[in-house]
Design a protein around this motif. Structure first.
Motif, PDB file in Angstrom:
ATOM      1  N   ASN A  91    -118.702  80.376 -69.167  1.00 37.93           N
ATOM      2  CA  ASN A  91    -118.090  79.974 -70.397  1.00 37.93           C
ATOM      3  C   ASN A  91    -116.982  81.151 -70.641  1.00 37.93           C
ATOM      4  OD1 ASN A  91    -121.474  79.407 -71.126  1.00 37.93           O
ATOM      5  ND2 ASN A  91    -119.811  77.993 -71.993  1.00 37.93           N
ATOM      6  N   PHE A  94    -111.695  82.116 -75.688  1.00 39.14           N
ATOM      7  CA  PHE A  94    -110.341  81.547 -75.648  1.00 39.14           C
ATOM      8  C   PHE A  94    -109.285  82.613 -76.408  1.00 39.14           C
ATOM      9  CE2 PHE A  94    -112.491  77.883 -74.647  1.00 39.14           C
ATOM     10  CZ  PHE A  94    -111.865  77.157 -73.901  1.00 39.14           C
ATOM     11  N   ALA A  98    -110.589  79.891 -80.829  1.00 36.51           N
ATOM     12  CA  ALA A  98    -111.197  78.516 -81.016  1.00 36.51           C
ATOM     13  C   ALA A  98    -112.373  78.437 -81.599  1.00 36.51           C
ATOM     14  CB  ALA A  98    -111.273  77.905 -79.521  1.00 36.51           C
ATOM     15  N   PHE A 100    -114.898  76.813 -84.120  1.00 29.46           N
ATOM     16  CA  PHE A 100    -114.759  75.485 -85.058  1.00 29.46           C
ATOM     17  C   PHE A 100    -114.719  75.789 -86.435  1.00 29.46           C
ATOM     18  CE2 PHE A 100    -117.348  74.359 -81.087  1.00 29.46           C
ATOM     19  CZ  PHE A 100    -116.472  74.096 -80.359  1.00 29.46           C
ATOM     20  N   HIS A 102    -114.818  73.810 -88.966  1.00 34.04           N
ATOM     21  CA  HIS A 102    -115.647  72.909 -89.953  1.00 34.04           C
ATOM     22  C   HIS A 102    -117.209  73.225 -89.748  1.00 34.04           C
ATOM     23  CE1 HIS A 102    -115.281  70.959 -85.963  1.00 34.04           C
ATOM     24  NE2 HIS A 102    -116.311  70.321 -86.010  1.00 34.04           N
ATOM     25  N   TYR A 111    -123.873  75.535 -80.984  1.00 37.45           N
ATOM     26  CA  TYR A 111    -123.279  74.349 -80.792  1.00 37.45           C
ATOM     27  C   TYR A 111    -123.453  74.211 -79.234  1.00 37.45           C
ATOM     28  CZ  TYR A 111    -120.036  70.683 -79.634  1.00 37.45           C
ATOM     29  OH  TYR A 111    -119.399  69.413 -79.394  1.00 37.45           O
ATOM     30  N   ILE A 115    -125.790  70.729 -77.748  1.00 38.20           N
ATOM     31  CA  ILE A 115    -125.491  70.085 -76.429  1.00 38.20           C
ATOM     32  C   ILE A 115    -126.464  69.878 -75.687  1.00 38.20           C
ATOM     33  CG2 ILE A 115    -123.693  69.489 -74.777  1.00 38.20           C
ATOM     34  CD1 ILE A 115    -122.061  69.312 -77.088  1.00 38.20           C
ATOM     35  N   LYS A 163    -125.079  80.723 -74.287  1.00 37.73           N
ATOM     36  CA  LYS A 163    -125.786  79.843 -72.974  1.00 37.73           C
ATOM     37  C   LYS A 163    -126.283  80.680 -71.800  1.00 37.73           C
ATOM     38  CE  LYS A 163    -124.353  75.677 -72.542  1.00 37.73           C
ATOM     39  NZ  LYS A 163    -123.704  74.691 -72.253  1.00 37.73           N
TER      40      LYS A 163
ATOM     41  N   ASN B 171    -105.275  72.718 -82.477  1.00 35.84           N
ATOM     42  CA  ASN B 171    -105.260  73.724 -81.634  1.00 35.84           C
ATOM     43  C   ASN B 171    -106.094  73.118 -80.448  1.00 35.84           C
ATOM     44  OD1 ASN B 171    -105.734  75.861 -79.835  1.00 35.84           O
ATOM     45  ND2 ASN B 171    -106.878  77.025 -81.373  1.00 35.84           N
ATOM     46  N   GLU B 173    -107.151  74.386 -78.003  1.00 32.11           N
ATOM     47  CA  GLU B 173    -108.465  75.187 -77.404  1.00 32.11           C
ATOM     48  C   GLU B 173    -109.654  74.995 -78.218  1.00 32.11           C
ATOM     49  OE1 GLU B 173    -107.107  79.256 -77.484  1.00 32.11           O
ATOM     50  OE2 GLU B 173    -106.053  79.088 -75.664  1.00 32.11           O
ATOM     51  N   LEU B 174    -109.699  74.379 -79.408  1.00 32.26           N
ATOM     52  CA  LEU B 174    -110.715  73.775 -79.967  1.00 32.26           C
ATOM     53  C   LEU B 174    -111.518  72.760 -79.056  1.00 32.26           C
ATOM     54  CD1 LEU B 174    -109.922  73.603 -83.573  1.00 32.26           C
ATOM     55  CD2 LEU B 174    -111.187  75.217 -82.457  1.00 32.26           C
ATOM     56  N   GLU B 176    -110.975  72.301 -75.752  1.00 36.26           N
ATOM     57  CA  GLU B 176    -111.526  73.062 -74.594  1.00 36.26           C
ATOM     58  C   GLU B 176    -112.727  73.714 -74.848  1.00 36.26           C
ATOM     59  OE1 GLU B 176    -107.695  75.076 -73.285  1.00 36.26           O
ATOM     60  OE2 GLU B 176    -106.845  73.005 -72.389  1.00 36.26           O
ATOM     61  N   ALA B 177    -112.677  74.429 -75.881  1.00 36.86           N
ATOM     62  CA  ALA B 177    -113.773  75.414 -76.171  1.00 36.86           C
ATOM     63  C   ALA B 177    -115.115  74.452 -76.166  1.00 36.86           C
ATOM     64  CB  ALA B 177    -113.817  76.099 -77.558  1.00 36.86           C
ATOM     65  N   ALA B 178    -114.986  73.273 -76.801  1.00 38.89           N
ATOM     66  CA  ALA B 178    -116.304  72.475 -77.103  1.00 38.89           C
ATOM     67  C   ALA B 178    -116.496  72.022 -75.778  1.00 38.89           C
ATOM     68  CB  ALA B 178    -115.951  71.334 -77.651  1.00 38.89           C
ATOM     69  N   GLN B 179    -115.625  71.602 -74.871  1.00 44.33           N
ATOM     70  CA  GLN B 179    -115.931  70.937 -73.359  1.00 44.33           C
ATOM     71  C   GLN B 179    -116.320  72.114 -72.535  1.00 44.33           C
ATOM     72  OE1 GLN B 179    -112.309  70.039 -71.283  1.00 44.33           O
ATOM     73  NE2 GLN B 179    -113.446  68.976 -69.676  1.00 44.33           N
ATOM     74  N   ASP B 180    -115.923  73.428 -72.776  1.00 40.02           N
ATOM     75  CA  ASP B 180    -116.409  74.536 -71.981  1.00 40.02           C
ATOM     76  C   ASP B 180    -117.838  74.844 -72.264  1.00 40.02           C
ATOM     77  OD1 ASP B 180    -115.861  77.345 -70.335  1.00 40.02           O
ATOM     78  OD2 ASP B 180    -116.557  77.760 -72.176  1.00 40.02           O
ATOM     79  N   LEU B 181    -118.131  74.463 -73.725  1.00 36.52           N
ATOM     80  CA  LEU B 181    -119.687  74.554 -74.198  1.00 36.52           C
ATOM     81  C   LEU B 181    -120.781  73.611 -73.519  1.00 36.52           C
ATOM     82  CD1 LEU B 181    -119.020  76.366 -77.571  1.00 36.52           C
ATOM     83  CD2 LEU B 181    -119.921  77.492 -75.512  1.00 36.52           C
ATOM     84  N   ALA B 183    -119.819  70.067 -73.902  1.00 34.12           N
ATOM     85  CA  ALA B 183    -119.698  68.706 -74.615  1.00 34.12           C
ATOM     86  C   ALA B 183    -118.949  67.896 -73.456  1.00 34.12           C
ATOM     87  CB  ALA B 183    -118.778  68.670 -75.875  1.00 34.12           C
ATOM     88  N   ARG B 187    -118.455  63.602 -76.945  1.00 34.77           N
ATOM     89  CA  ARG B 187    -118.829  64.734 -77.840  1.00 34.77           C
ATOM     90  C   ARG B 187    -117.660  65.556 -78.633  1.00 34.77           C
ATOM     91  NH1 ARG B 187    -124.794  66.453 -78.321  1.00 34.77           N
ATOM     92  NH2 ARG B 187    -123.563  67.050 -80.247  1.00 34.77           N
ATOM     93  N   VAL B 188    -116.646  65.759 -77.674  1.00 34.23           N
ATOM     94  CA  VAL B 188    -115.549  66.452 -78.002  1.00 34.23           C
ATOM     95  C   VAL B 188    -114.943  65.854 -79.168  1.00 34.23           C
ATOM     96  CG1 VAL B 188    -113.454  67.447 -77.403  1.00 34.23           C
ATOM     97  CG2 VAL B 188    -115.139  67.684 -76.055  1.00 34.23           C
ATOM     98  N   ASP B 191    -117.073  65.649 -82.405  1.00 32.19           N
ATOM     99  CA  ASP B 191    -117.764  67.154 -83.061  1.00 32.19           C
ATOM    100  C   ASP B 191    -116.427  67.710 -83.363  1.00 32.19           C
ATOM    101  OD1 ASP B 191    -120.303  66.164 -82.327  1.00 32.19           O
ATOM    102  OD2 ASP B 191    -120.691  67.398 -80.524  1.00 32.19           O
ATOM    103  N   VAL B 192    -115.414  67.631 -82.736  1.00 29.51           N
ATOM    104  CA  VAL B 192    -114.151  68.357 -82.912  1.00 29.51           C
ATOM    105  C   VAL B 192    -113.110  67.605 -83.341  1.00 29.51           C
ATOM    106  CG1 VAL B 192    -112.630  69.972 -81.799  1.00 29.51           C
ATOM    107  CG2 VAL B 192    -114.739  70.004 -81.110  1.00 29.51           C
ATOM    108  N   PRO B 195    -113.640  65.608 -87.170  1.00 31.01           N
ATOM    109  CA  PRO B 195    -113.856  66.436 -88.222  1.00 31.01           C
ATOM    110  C   PRO B 195    -112.364  67.081 -88.794  1.00 31.01           C
ATOM    111  CG  PRO B 195    -115.792  67.171 -87.012  1.00 31.01           C
ATOM    112  CD  PRO B 195    -114.792  65.952 -86.152  1.00 31.01           C
TER     113      PRO B 195
END
Lengths: 376, 276
Positions: A91, A94, A98, A100, A102, A111, A115, A163, B171, B173-174, B176-181, B183, B187-188, B191-192, B195
């Motif tokens: 992980n 950034f 980054a 989120f 919202h 999050y 997932i 994680k 951005n 990176e938002l 990419e951050a979701a993907q890194d977590l 997603a 889902r990216v 979820d990102v 919204p």
């Protein structure tokens, strides 16, 4: 918890990351060129270099956000070169954090677990634990724009750590913080890493950041690794002029190697009357060009010539003085066409009573073992 | 007490500025105010005021042709808004996310309906539907299909432009951050990306809705004999005489669009307040 400054049990067992022959090309531009690297379990590893040196590209390839053009990346023994980012046990924090915008802080941290299909109450428990770990307990209900930059960074940290990755990547984590907070955060990151025991890989262009936090540092330039070493070794024994110059401040004296045997090297430097003698295990070829790298704080500056024998001595004239509070840096002209020599000296007395001022003739001296001779 | 001199940025204290402001309001709102006022006029002609009445509202509501046209208009607006919003958002994503040959050409062609005169669009649509032999006389919601297709084709570029502008500030990176977590790309997106795009989607949808609801020219050319929309119906009524009944129907439409816009803006405001 305190940072003892010594390396924790690094390199125990097999390495967590093995990179071999890694290349990344964007069109005709080569961002990363043939890099070999191993990072041990529990290390705090820093990728250090000027902007555009490929350190971020390398980090993004470790994360899976860029795919390599050539070479392999093994994570915990498994080939992960082309595994997408969402399937890697890694992980990342950034540079822009980054977070989120919202989602609430708690939803942000949870999050990754959501997932993975972790049940709701466990997500909540683990997310709160992670927030506790980064000292943001009780902030779960807040919205990201109710947080300061430093707090947002902690959310990003908690979100990545919750994680339980095998490796945590940090892209310039401190660059957006103000100076005081940055100092405090360095220590906190080191303590956090010792607490969780996860391997940290950090990208930075700030050498003091890398020196103060990392157990080992890879210095990069133009897509290649210049040297990999622990901080003290990197500072005392740089492998090239680039590393010597990039880490800290250095004086480089160019000369021709006249003799090299028995751990002693003699160089004739144009503009300096007496040859310079240095001690070093690695001997350059006689007749080749060498550079004596001397750190400013390792040179003595005196009014009278030094009395001890076996010292390298040059004389010159003080041309500039930079006052830095705890030290002053004297820029000394030793020859008309050589760069000024930087000599730093602690301000042990009040500055009005210092021994030299502009235009004073001075003697610079150093022992043969306080610098290195570089051949590239 | 002496008056303080007018500062360089105090435009509202300057006479010429006040006059301009007044003129603007008069030209913008006087016709609408007149329309609403005369819908309560107890006269068959819209010329002199003869007293207050609401009988023309009753008459308008009792006019089954008018009501049918109204329902048609709302149905068309609703359906074409949904389709145009989805299509426009996807177009915006395509233009923002990918590089492909002739992208500039595609972007220009996509935005053409914004600049093409409506009358040309109308004639083109008429010719197109005649050429392909689009079936007429279908059962009710299907009978509106030609108009809906026409409305989607001129309103989705507006959605695309609005959403594209919103995405410019995204951005990366938002995502990419979701993907890194963990997603997946899907889902990216949900979820990102969605919204983040939401304010643009709401604004684009509102635009598409009003464009569709009051479109006359293109609808006139694409509507069959038995599919009449509200603007087309009003036009046919006005051809005989401008009765207060038309005023009443128009007032209802104004109130409805203002209320709907108000609700949409309020929902968006609440969303933004919740996320801040």
């Amino acid at each position: 918890m305190s940072s003892s400054g010594t390396a924790p049990a690094a390199n125990s067992g097999s390495p967590i990351i093995e990179v071999s022959g890694l290349c990344k090309r964007f069109g005709s531009f080569s961002a990363v060129e043939n890099i070999d690297l191993t990072i041990g379990r529990g290390e705090f590893f820093a990728l250090l270099g000027p902007s555009g040196c490929g350190k971020t590209t390398l980090l993004r390839m470790l994360a899976g956000l860029e795919l390599p053009s050539d070479g392999t990346i093994r994570i915990d023994g498994q080939d992960m070169s082309f595994v997408p980012a969402n399937k890697r046990p890694i992980n990342m924090v950034f540079q822009s954090y980054a977070v989120f915008p919202h989602m609430s802080v708690l939803d942000n941290v949870g999050y990754g677990l959501r997932i993975d299909g972790v049940p709701g109450d466990e997500i909540r428990r683990r997310a709160e634990e992670a927030l506790e770990l980064v000292k943001l307990g009780g902030f779960g209900a807040r919205r990201p724009d109710q947080l300061s930059g430093g707090q947002r960074q902690r959310v990003a940290l908690a979100r990545a750590l919750v994680k339980r990755p095998k490796v945590l990547l940090l892209d310039e984590p401190l660059s957006a913080l103000d100076a005081k907070l940055r100092e405090a955060m360095r220590l906190e990151l080191v303590n956090l890493q010792e607490t969780v025991g996860i391997t940290f890989v950090i990208v930075t262009h700030d050498q003091s950041e890398a020196l103060s936090m990392a157990t080992r540092i890879a210095v990069m330039n133009q897509g290649t690794v210049q040297q990999i070493a622990p901080p003290a070794e990197l500072y005392e024994f740089p492998a090239s002029r680039f590393v010597a110059d990039f880490i800290g401040s250095v004086n480089l004296l160019e000369g021709r190697v006249e003799a090299a045997s028995g751990g002693r090297i003699r160089l004739a430097c144009p503009g300096i009357a007496t040859p310079i003698e240095m001690e070093q295990d690695r001997l350059p070829a006689v007749g080749s060009t060498g550079w004596v790298a001397l750190r400013p704080e390792k040179i003595d500056i005196t009014k009278e010539p030094p009395v001890e024998a076996g010292m390298n001595t040059v004389s010159g004239k003080v041309e500039e003085i930079t006052y830095l509070g705890e030290t002053s840096v004297y820029h000394v002209r030793i020859a008309p066409d050589l760069p000024l020599m930087k000599v730093s000296s602690a301000n042990l007395d009040r500055v009005t009573r210092r021994a030299f001022t502009w235009e004073d003739p001075v003697h610079l001296s150093w022992t043969s073992s306080c610098g290195v001779v570089l051949d590239r | 007490m002496a008056r303080t001199p007018i500062g360089p940025l105090e435009y509202t204290r300057r006479t010429w500025m006040r006059l301009t402001l007044l003129a603007t309001f008069v030209f913008l709102y006087a016709p609408i105010v007149t329309l609403v006022a005369f819908s309560f006029n107890d006269s068959r002609r819209n010329i002199v005021w003869r007293g207050f009445t609401t009988k023309y509202y009753e008459k308008a509501l009792g006019n089954s042709d008018l009501i049918e046209a109204f329902v048609n208009s709302l149905t068309i607006a609703l359906l074409s808004t949904v389709i145009a919003t989805v299509l426009g958002a996807l177009t915006a994503l395509l233009l923002w996310r990918f590089r492909f040959p002739f992208k500039a050409g595609y972007e220009g062609a996509m935005a053409l309906p914004i600049v093409i005169p409506e009358i040309c669009m109308g004639v083109a649509m008429l010719a197109f539907f005649a050429k392909v032999g689009w079936p007429s006389g279908l059962p009710w919601p299907l009978s509106l299909s030609a108009i809906i297709i026409a409305h989607v084709s001129f309103s989705f570029p507006f959605v695309a432009v609005v959403v594209r502008a919103r995405l410019a500030g995204f951005n990366q990176e938002l995502a990419e951050a979701a993907q890194d977590l963990g997603a997946s790309e899907w889902r990216v997106f949900w979820d990102v990306m969605v919204p983040f795009m939401r304010p643009g989607l709401v604004a684009g949808a509102l635009l598409a809705f009003t464009l569709s609801l009051d479109d006359f020219v293109i609808t006139f050319f694409t509507s069959g004999p038995d599919t009449v929309t509200f603007p087309v119906k009003v036009y046919s009524m006005v051809r005989f005489s401008v009765t207060p009944e038309v005023n009443a129907a128009s007032t209802v439409l104004i109130v409805l669009t203002v209320v709907l816009t108000g609700i949409a803006l309020w929902m968006q405001f609440r969303q933004e307040k919740k996320s801040s």
